[in-house]
Motif scaffolding. Structure first.
Motif, mmCIF file in Angstrom:
data_model
loop_
_atom_site.group_PDB
_atom_site.id
_atom_site.type_symbol
_atom_site.label_atom_id
_atom_site.label_comp_id
_atom_site.label_asym_id
_atom_site.label_seq_id
_atom_site.Cartn_x
_atom_site.Cartn_y
_atom_site.Cartn_z
ATOM 1 N N ALA A 1 5.849 -0.540 -5.495
ATOM 2 C CA ALA A 1 7.092 -0.444 -4.728
ATOM 3 C C ALA A 1 8.105 -1.415 -5.281
ATOM 4 C CB ALA A 1 6.826 -0.759 -3.257
ATOM 5 N N PRO A 2 9.374 -1.036 -5.309
ATOM 6 C CA PRO A 2 10.406 -1.967 -5.783
ATOM 7 C C PRO A 2 10.437 -3.211 -4.922
ATOM 8 C CG PRO A 2 11.247 0.274 -5.565
ATOM 9 C CD PRO A 2 9.918 0.276 -4.941
ATOM 10 N N ALA A 3 10.506 -4.364 -5.569
ATOM 11 C CA ALA A 3 10.494 -5.625 -4.824
ATOM 12 C C ALA A 3 11.723 -5.769 -3.952
ATOM 13 C CB ALA A 3 10.384 -6.797 -5.797
ATOM 14 N N SER A 4 12.876 -5.199 -4.377
ATOM 15 C CA SER A 4 14.105 -5.372 -3.609
ATOM 16 C C SER A 4 14.040 -4.666 -2.265
ATOM 17 C CB SER A 4 15.298 -4.846 -4.421
ATOM 18 O OG SER A 4 15.089 -3.475 -4.719
ATOM 19 N N VAL A 5 13.231 -3.606 -2.194
ATOM 20 C CA VAL A 5 13.158 -2.868 -0.939
ATOM 21 C C VAL A 5 12.494 -3.706 0.132
ATOM 22 C CG1 VAL A 5 12.233 -0.811 0.153
ATOM 23 C CG2 VAL A 5 13.178 -0.692 -2.154
ATOM 24 N N LEU A 6 11.394 -4.390 -0.214
ATOM 25 C CA LEU A 6 10.673 -5.178 0.769
ATOM 26 C C LEU A 6 11.477 -6.372 1.247
ATOM 27 C CD1 LEU A 6 7.067 -5.156 -0.671
ATOM 28 C CD2 LEU A 6 7.932 -3.904 1.301
ATOM 29 N N GLN A 7 12.411 -6.851 0.433
ATOM 30 C CA GLN A 7 13.161 -8.030 0.823
ATOM 31 C C GLN A 7 14.268 -7.702 1.795
ATOM 32 O OE1 GLN A 7 14.445 -9.637 -2.890
ATOM 33 N NE2 GLN A 7 12.386 -10.241 -3.537
ATOM 34 N N GLN A 8 14.591 -6.424 1.963
ATOM 35 C CA GLN A 8 15.654 -6.061 2.881
ATOM 36 C C GLN A 8 15.105 -6.012 4.300
ATOM 37 O OE1 GLN A 8 17.281 -2.403 1.574
ATOM 38 N NE2 GLN A 8 17.746 -3.127 -0.492
ATOM 39 N N PRO A 9 15.773 -6.624 5.264
ATOM 40 C CA PRO A 9 15.284 -6.588 6.651
ATOM 41 C C PRO A 9 15.330 -5.175 7.206
ATOM 42 C CG PRO A 9 17.492 -7.528 6.562
ATOM 43 C CD PRO A 9 17.037 -7.380 5.135
ATOM 44 N N GLY A 10 14.217 -4.776 7.842
ATOM 45 C CA GLY A 10 14.155 -3.464 8.462
ATOM 46 C C GLY A 10 13.917 -2.335 7.511
ATOM 47 N N ALA A 11 13.652 -2.643 6.231
ATOM 48 C CA ALA A 11 13.447 -1.555 5.288
ATOM 49 C C ALA A 11 12.066 -0.943 5.400
ATOM 50 C CB ALA A 11 13.665 -2.065 3.867
ATOM 51 N N LEU A 12 11.135 -1.637 6.034
ATOM 52 C CA LEU A 12 9.768 -1.149 6.148
ATOM 53 C C LEU A 12 9.583 -0.485 7.502
ATOM 54 C CD1 LEU A 12 6.977 -1.089 4.771
ATOM 55 C CD2 LEU A 12 6.445 -3.204 5.988
ATOM 56 N N VAL A 13 9.263 0.804 7.479
ATOM 57 C CA VAL A 13 9.082 1.581 8.708
ATOM 58 C C VAL A 13 7.652 2.091 8.750
ATOM 59 C CG1 VAL A 13 9.840 3.570 10.048
ATOM 60 C CG2 VAL A 13 11.494 2.255 8.731
ATOM 61 N N ARG A 14 6.986 1.878 9.891
ATOM 62 C CA ARG A 14 5.601 2.331 10.049
ATOM 63 C C ARG A 14 5.550 3.481 11.039
ATOM 64 N NH1 ARG A 14 0.481 -1.438 11.968
ATOM 65 N NH2 ARG A 14 -1.084 0.221 12.007
ATOM 66 N N MET A 15 4.815 4.519 10.681
ATOM 67 C CA MET A 15 4.702 5.707 11.528
ATOM 68 C C MET A 15 3.243 5.830 12.001
ATOM 69 S SD MET A 15 6.912 8.337 9.161
ATOM 70 C CE MET A 15 6.912 9.614 10.410
ATOM 71 N N GLN A 16 3.091 5.934 13.309
ATOM 72 C CA GLN A 16 1.763 6.083 13.896
ATOM 73 C C GLN A 16 1.662 7.412 14.617
ATOM 74 O OE1 GLN A 16 0.523 2.831 16.313
ATOM 75 N NE2 GLN A 16 1.362 1.251 14.987
ATOM 76 N N GLY A 17 0.431 7.900 14.722
ATOM 77 C CA GLY A 17 0.193 9.123 15.476
ATOM 78 C C GLY A 17 0.510 10.394 14.740
ATOM 79 N N LEU A 18 0.614 10.336 13.418
ATOM 80 C CA LEU A 18 0.893 11.549 12.654
ATOM 81 C C LEU A 18 -0.318 12.477 12.652
ATOM 82 C CD1 LEU A 18 2.712 10.060 9.540
ATOM 83 C CD2 LEU A 18 3.737 11.396 11.377
ATOM 84 N N PRO A 19 -0.105 13.760 12.645
ATOM 85 C CA PRO A 19 -1.234 14.688 12.489
ATOM 86 C C PRO A 19 -1.930 14.460 11.147
ATOM 87 C CG PRO A 19 0.760 15.829 13.204
ATOM 88 C CD PRO A 19 1.174 14.459 12.811
ATOM 89 N N TYR A 20 -3.222 14.734 11.132
ATOM 90 C CA TYR A 20 -3.972 14.558 9.900
ATOM 91 C C TYR A 20 -3.462 15.483 8.778
ATOM 92 C CZ TYR A 20 -7.395 11.800 12.476
ATOM 93 O OH TYR A 20 -8.014 10.835 13.216
ATOM 94 N N THR A 21 -2.867 16.592 9.177
ATOM 95 C CA THR A 21 -2.401 17.567 8.179
ATOM 96 C C THR A 21 -0.982 17.295 7.700
ATOM 97 O OG1 THR A 21 -1.685 19.016 9.970
ATOM 98 C CG2 THR A 21 -3.921 19.347 9.115
ATOM 99 N N ALA A 22 -0.359 16.215 8.215
ATOM 100 C CA ALA A 22 1.031 15.938 7.835
ATOM 101 C C ALA A 22 1.113 15.584 6.353
ATOM 102 C CB ALA A 22 1.595 14.803 8.683
ATOM 103 N N GLY A 23 2.103 16.151 5.667
ATOM 104 C CA GLY A 23 2.298 15.886 4.252
ATOM 105 C C GLY A 23 3.604 15.171 3.992
#
Length: 748
Positions: free
Chosen positions: A685-707
């Motif tokens: 992953a590009p290092a600049s992306v992680l340094q930006q506040p709020g750039a990391l989004v976590r998704m929970q509860g996705l269906p197992y078949t989600a692509g």
């Protein structure tokens, strides 16, 4: 026929004669055995009047068993073999005919004390009538004598409470006989005498001979028939109290005919001298069964409290509270008496122990138990989604619940989650028996267990789930924060294994045998059993191995290997993940969650030292929660091992503040393949992306078949990182190609 040389059939005056020196004597060796005296029934049917506080007549009664006599009467559970009685009119001081009847016992073997005192033999008892016939004759003869003396009500009068409370009522209960109403109240002549002559000593130490000598009465010394002298002397004492001292018989002792169930408040004061502990009870016994075991003794309302073990099941013990210390002392004499084929041990207990089991302050429970004379049924194993309508439909119209939904009480955890237990009220025993026939019936996809319950058990179950355990059955948590004796591996190093699906009876020795040769690679004191907040085994365990390679080999060899007819899943994990779970957190498909701290009952004050997250979860949340190093820059990895709590050898099994949800493993492979994916499979992953506040989004509860396309479509309208599928990273699994079906994703 009448006994030879016995009392006349006409009304007589009290017998008088020279003073007698001792108690009753047995007859000479050549005396003929007496047969039960049978007399024709009165010409008209008569029913016994109800017990009266001011009776017109007293029935002076004496009895003996085939075992111990005197102060130990009834303590050996031997059967009744003799009854002697005579009626005394309290107004005219006249007495009726003296009657004596032998009783045939199932076991005709007599103790040495009984043989010497009575002169009876097994052959003579074998020709007697059984107890039910003798009781029928007793009622008929007493009614006839009362009518001859002027009629009115009558009450029994005995030399102490043992004959009524410890012999007649228990034996009638064992033989399923119904005693006449006259046996549920009686006067204790010792108490009546002690009321007039307190200087004679305690009432329990008095005897018939001692009372007669204290009054200076002359008795018939020539009377050597066992039991007859005792009755004649008691009649003489009663007549003396009536004529010389103007005594009044007004307050008889009452024998409760029915046990009253009901709630008990923790604010109530319970005398320590009124409680016993009964041990060895059949697991299916109810409060009514225990009350029947103590038949003849007065148990307080709601005084039977069945004890539960750590798993919420009955452990074969009960605490029983009596109305006074005298009843408690009589209950202790039933030590090792039998309930069916089992003997029951009876010991002293304290009022504090009783309140811990039976006491409660819940308004919901008090309202549920406010209805009197209700039979309580406990239901266990209900689906968590079951509603009152579902339970009522399961029971059916043939066994309606009292009050409909109001007669159901669902047991819940403090956070409102159902436990699968419920209690139901039924108006009568017949409806309760109809409900019990549905034991192990199917509701939804689960079978439901039904048991008879008690008010004390309702309180205990609610207390167990809604607060900390009332009786400490588990040791206090032993979790001192000490420096580890050996350095732990850095973040992301999977040098531990997790076992899931262990049998609940599995011990550490079973785990060592399960691992086989891999057990030699376990670090000292490296086996940690995980228990839930009720102290029950959760089926999980963590094992610290000497290296990550050894942990990987152990997981590959032992995954889905059998232990006690169960297959056990084995996964590698890191030390941080192990520490988190042992501290009360969870590992699920959604990642790691910290220990629960919101509910007071789940977060005791002793855990205050563990609220510092840095001891288990580093402040660099990304590095701790998502350890695969392929996803993050090397600079973000911690430079030193994360400090974790060390669990000393005595705390091999930890009673932690562990949530009731069984944690899922850190990885859930579909096959045993733990090889790291090539670095080309996952682009950095590009290092600049992680340094930006709020750039990391976590998704929970996705269906197992989600692509990937589904996720991109979900974020349509939002600006994402450069269109690179490598920026969609699965969480919770070891690094592998993103084209596999992941469970969760992190959008970078």
């Amino acid at each position: 026929m009448k006994p030879e040389g016995k009392s006349p059939s006409a009304v007589t005056s009290p017998p008088l004669g020279p003073a007698r020196r001792g108690g009753g004597r047995r007859a000479g060796g050549g005396r003929t055995e007496q047969q039960p005296w049978l007399q024709p029934s009165p010409p008209r049917a008569m029913t016994p009047p109800p017990p009266s506080a001011h009776p017109d007549s007293l029935v002076v009664l004496f009895g003996a068993t085939a075992g111990a006599l005197g102060a130990k009467l009834g303590s050996d559970e031997r059967e009744l073999i003799l009854l002697v009685w005579q009626v005394v009119d309290l107004h005219s001081r006249k007495v009726g005919t003296l009657h004596k009847s032998l009783v045939r016992a199932d076991d005709t073997e007599l103790s040495e004390q009984c043989r010497e005192a009575s002169g009876l033999s097994a052959e003579g008892l074998g020709r007697a009538e059984p107890l039910d016939k003798v009781l029928q004759q007793f009622s008929q003869l007493v009614l006839g004598d009362v009518e001859l003396l002027g009629g009115g009500s009558y009450t029994l009068c005995t030399d102490g409470p043992l004959l009524v409370r410890q012999v007649l009522h228990p034996e009638a209960s064992r033989k399923n006989l119904v005693l006449p109403d006259s046996f549920f109240s009686f006067y204790d002549l010792r108490r009546e005498f002690h009321e007039r002559h307190p200087e004679a000593g305690p009432a329990r130490d008095l005897t018939v001979s001692a009372m007669a000598q204290n009054l200076g009465l002359e008795t018939d010394a020539a009377e050597d028939d066992f039991g007859v002298w005792e009755v004649k002397t008691m009649v003489t004492i009663i007549c003396h109290l009536l004529s010389e001292q103007n005594h009044s018989f007004t307050e008889p002792e009452i024998v409760k005919c029915k046990y009253d169930s009901g709630p008990c408040s923790k604010a109530e004061v319970v005398d320590n001298e009124t409680v016993v502990r009964a041990r060895g009870l059949p697991w299916q016994s109810s409060d009514q069964d225990i009350a029947r075991f103590f038949k003849g003794l007065n148990i307080s309302k709601g005084g039977v409290a069945l004890c539960l073990n750590a798993q919420g099941r009955r452990n074969g013990e009960a605490l029983v509270r009596f109305v006074d210390s005298e009843q408690r002392d009589l209950a202790l004499e039933r030590h090792k008496h039998h309930m069916g084929a089992r003997y029951i041990e009876v010991y002293k207990a304290s009022g504090e122990e009783f309140l811990k089991i039976a006491g409660g302050t819940s308004h919901e429970v008090a309202q549920f138990l406010s209805q009197e004379d209700q039979v309580i049924i406990r239901m266990r194993g209900l689906p968590f989604t079951a509603t009152p309508a579902d339970v009522l439909a399961f029971l059916g119209p043939e066994c309606p619940v009292t009050g409909g939904p109001e007669g159901l009480l669902f047991v819940r955890y403090p956070d409102g989650r159902p436990t699968g237990d419920a209690f139901a009220l039924f108006a009568c025993e017949e409806l309760a028996q109809s409900a019990l026939r549905k034991h192990k019936g199917i509701l939804g996809k689960r079978y439901i267990e039904l048991f008879r319950s008690t008010a004390a058990e309702v309180q205990q179950v609610l207390n167990r789930y809604m607060s900390s355990p009332l009786i400490p059955t588990l040791p206090a948590p032993l979790i001192p924060v000490l420096p580890a004796p050996f350095p732990l591996a850095g973040a992301g190093v999977r040098d531990c294994v997790r076992l899931r699906g262990l049998p609940y009876t599995a011990s550490i020795d079973d785990i060592l045998g399960f691992l086989g040769e891999a057990a030699g690679d376990i670090r000292p004191h490296g086996v940690h059993m995980v228990l839930n907040q009720q102290g029950r085994p959760s089926g999980d365990a963590f094992i610290q191995m000497k290296s990550a390679d050894r942990a990987l080999v152990a997981a590959q060899r032992c995954h889905k290997k059998m232990m006690k007819e169960r297959y056990v899943e084995v996964f590698p994990c890191s030390g941080e993940e192990m520490s988190l779970v042992l501290m009360g957190g969870t590992l699920s498909r959604s990642g790691m969650s910290p220990p629960p701290c919101k509910l007071p009952c789940l977060s005791p004050p002793t855990y205050a030292a563990f609220q510092t997250a840095t001891a288990v979860i580093p402040t660099e949340a990304t590095a701790a929660l998502y350890p695969p190093s392929a996803l993050l820059p090397a600079a973000r990895a911690p430079s030193a091992p994360t400090p974790v709590t060390y669990y000393p050898p005595p705390a091999t099994q930890l009673y932690m503040n562990y949530t009731t949800y069984y944690p899922s493993p850190p990885v859930s492979p579909t096959a045993v393949g733990y090889l790291t994916a090539p670095s080309a499979a996952v682009a950095p992953a590009p290092a600049s992306v992680l340094q930006q506040p709020g750039a990391l989004v976590r998704m929970q509860g996705l269906p197992y078949t989600a692509g990937v396309k589904d996720i991109l479509s979900f974020f349509q309208g939002y600006q994402l990182a450069p269109d690179d599928y490598a920026n969609l990273v699965p969480v919770g699994d070891p690094p592998r190609p993103v084209l596999q079906a992941p469970k969760e994703w992190v959008c970078l």
